[in-house]
Write an enzyme that holds these catalytic residues in place. Structure first.
Site, PDB file in Angstrom:
ATOM      1  N   THR A   1       0.818  -1.209   0.000  1.00  0.00           N
ATOM      2  CA  THR A   1       0.000   0.000   0.000  1.00  0.00           C
ATOM      3  C   THR A   1       0.853   1.260   0.000  1.00  0.00           C
ATOM      4  O   THR A   1       1.981   1.250   0.529  1.00  0.00           O
ATOM      5  CB  THR A   1      -0.893   0.018   1.266  1.00  0.00           C
ATOM      6  OG1 THR A   1      -1.438   1.319   1.454  1.00  0.00           O
ATOM      7  CG2 THR A   1      -0.109  -0.326   2.522  1.00  0.00           C
TER       8      THR A   1
ATOM      9  N   TYR B   1      -1.460   0.060  10.303  1.00  0.00           N
ATOM     10  CA  TYR B   1      -1.778  -0.609   9.036  1.00  0.00           C
ATOM     11  C   TYR B   1      -0.573  -0.543   8.091  1.00  0.00           C
ATOM     12  O   TYR B   1      -0.101  -1.564   7.580  1.00  0.00           O
ATOM     13  CB  TYR B   1      -3.008   0.040   8.380  1.00  0.00           C
ATOM     14  CG  TYR B   1      -3.211  -0.394   6.954  1.00  0.00           C
ATOM     15  CD1 TYR B   1      -3.536  -1.721   6.665  1.00  0.00           C
ATOM     16  CD2 TYR B   1      -3.041   0.480   5.884  1.00  0.00           C
ATOM     17  CE1 TYR B   1      -3.690  -2.141   5.348  1.00  0.00           C
ATOM     18  CE2 TYR B   1      -3.201   0.073   4.579  1.00  0.00           C
ATOM     19  CZ  TYR B   1      -3.521  -1.237   4.315  1.00  0.00           C
ATOM     20  OH  TYR B   1      -3.667  -1.660   3.020  1.00  0.00           O
TER      21      TYR B   1
END
Ligand code: UFG
Length: 329
Positions: A116, A140
């Protein structure tokens, strides 16, 4: 190739599974169905199981001899990762470790990993190259950065080859209306706006209007899920041809503001919905866009849906199908 797809019943994984099937690959999906759906697995075999269960993983790898593993299974909600970090280090980082142990034991030669743009954190640049230092600002992003590192370290110590794909803002849906984002309690901008159009939300907020951008709202690089799925299929072909391990940004290299996105949703839907301007959301960088030269040059990837109106149209069409289906069931 015979391919294992973890998280293949989820939003992005399911689009990739469909394209893999069309490209002639043999697909086995491994998914715990925590956020995925059985109906989303449109080809191959679905094995319901959890990556935390090392025995189930071992049984899976004993049953099948995989040529490649595509690893999507993960939790992806940034605010939740802040309030419950260990969930992210367990389900993302530790479960990737479990998967890598099976990959090593069974000498699987190729891996594609879903990473990501969150690994970059709050960079000073707005157009990001893969070589920027990684500085995630939430668990995350950190959980994905650690997974990347484990994959690279195992690859250095074995014959494993990898393609790590760093996704920017993924949106849109299968244009045939077969698949789309069905995650409950969505937080992503385009999904939230589509839910407003569908009437399942009364309105939405714009988080921050005082950023140093063209209209004061955040700029993001929105990529259609089918173009992202295509990058995965091309990554497999690249590794099969003997391509070197590589990290690739996945985005179009241009951005839209929050206000521009909402305007396009209103335009494409032909309906209005209430939008409130509120303060900034914690941890939002002003502008993030992918420098996508490396994916273009390495894979020969070119997008087919590089158009915000198309992204929004497919997302809106899917939202209608999904809400009708839920109402009917
Ligand atoms: N936004 C709103 N209102 C909403 C939802 C979002 O104004 O209701 C704004 C956000 O503040 C942000 C932009 O719209 O400025 C995009 O927000 P998203 O939540 O859709 O996406 P993010 O850019 O925050 O997150 C995406 C991925 C994450 C990843 C991150 C990396 O979805 O998985 O990029 O930067 F971690």
């Amino acid at each position: 190739m015979k391919v294992l797809v973890t998280g293949g019943a989820g939003y992005i994984g399911s689009h990739v599974v469909r394209q893999l099937g069309r490209a002639g690959h043999e697909v086995v999906v491994f998914d715990n169905l925590s956020t995925g759906y059985r109906w989303a697995v449109t080809c191959g075999e679905l094995v319901v199981g959890d990556l935390a269960d090392e025995q189930a993983l071992e049984a899976l790898f004993e049953t099948h001899r995989f040529d490649a593993v595509l690893h999507f299974a993960a939790n992806i909600v940034v605010p939740e990762s802040v309030s419950n970090p260990l969930k992210y280090y367990s389900n993302n980082t530790r479960n990737t470790l479990n998967l890598l142990k099976a990959i090593e034991r069974h000498r699987v030669p190729h891996m594609v990993f879903s990473s990501t743009a969150a690994v970059y954190g709050m960079p000073a640049e707005t157009v990001l190259t893969e070589d920027l230092p990684l500085a995630p600002i939430n668990p995350y992003g950190a959980s994905k950065m650690m997974s990347e590192r484990m994959i690279m370290d195992l690859a250095a110590a074995s014959s494993l080859g990898y393609v790590i794909l760093r996704y920017f803002n993924v949106a849109g849906a299968n244009p045939e209306g077969v698949l789309g984002q069905a995650t409950p309690e969505a937080t992503h901008l385009i999904k939230v706006a589509c839910e407003c159009v569908a009437g399942v939300r009364e309105g939405m907020s714009v988080f921050g209007t005082d950023y140093d951008t063209r209209d004061g709202t955040c700029v993001r690089d929105y990529i259609h899920v089918e173009d992202l799925a295509k990058a995965h299929v091309m990554a497999l072909d690249y590794m099969a041809r003997g391509g070197e391990s590589v990290v690739l940004n996945c985005g179009y290299g241009r951005g839209f503001t929050v206000r521009e996105v909402i305007d396009v949703v209103r335009e494409q839907a032909g309906v209005d919905f209430p939008v409130t301007e509120t303060g900034r959301r914690a941890g939002d960088p002003a502008a993030l866009m992918a420098d996508n030269r490396r994916i273009t040059e390495t894979l020969g990837w070119t997008p087919d849906f590089d158009d915000l109106a198309t992204i929004v149209r497919t997302a809106l069409a899917w939202e209608k199908i999904w809400q009708d289906r839920k109402a009917g069931s």
